[in-house]
Each structure stands twice: as C-alpha cells, then as structure tokens.
Design a protein around this motif. Structure first.
Motif: not given
Length: 114
Positions: A12-31
């Motif tokens: 989008v506008d020359d930026r690579v971003i995730p597809v639209a949607g709702v993403y849950e935060i992966d707690a074991p891989h989040t600080a």
C-alpha cells in the motif's frame, strides 16, 4: 498439482504491510519492557509478563489500531524485593489496578518505506 503461495503481506503506497485483519498478540513472543532511573544514578530495566491483545490492520492502514492489556503483577526487574515494592501502593498498586491497558489513538508511517 501446482503449489500455491498465499501471502500475508500486501503493498500500500509503496509500503509492505500485513493484509487487513485482526491479529492476536503472541504473548510468548512478545516483550513489554521498561527502563527507569534509580536515584538518578543508574537505570533499572524490567519487563512485564502476561501480555494479551490485538492488532487490527484496516484496509486503509491509517485506520488500524492496537489494544493491549498487561498483567501488572507480572513485573520483573531481576530483584524480588524491588518487584514487590513496584507491586505495592507506592508504585503500581496491583491490588487496586491489576492491569495496564493501552489503546492506540493513531497509526502513521514513520519513514517512506515503513
């Protein structure tokens, strides 16, 4: 049968971003980490465990938002006495305020390619 590749990214506008949607935060891989000053001499580093939330990527990226909830009792600085003090009424007051909630108010690009 031919292999099919499904991308979770879009441009989008020359930026690579995730597809639209709702993403849950992966707690074991989040600080969730912090740095605080102690007596204005040294820095104390810590982190919180028990993070949960969602990142919503909208079709229009600027309409995206983040919502995070942090379990304050999971504070850890590597020193049990200090952690207990941080949980007390002198600081976080975990008994009355067991969670920290963050909700973004805006999403804006920071550079041309991000």
């Amino acid at each position: 049968m031919a292999e099919q590749t499904i991308s979770v990214l879009r441009t989008v506008d020359d930026r690579v971003i995730p597809v639209a949607g709702v993403y849950e935060i992966d707690a074991p891989h989040t600080a969730v980490e912090f740095v605080g000053r102690h007596l204005m001499i040294t820095k104390v580093r810590g982190r919180f465990s028990g993070v949960r939330g969602q990142i919503t990527i909208a079709e229009d990226p600027t309409d995206s938002h983040v919502e995070v909830e942090i379990d304050v009792a999971g504070v850890s600085t590597g020193n049990d006495d200090r952690d207990a003090h941080l949980r007390s009424g002198d600081f976080f007051d975990v008994e009355h305020y067991p969670t920290i909630t963050f909700a973004s108010t805006a999403v804006t690009p920071v550079r041309d390619n991000t």
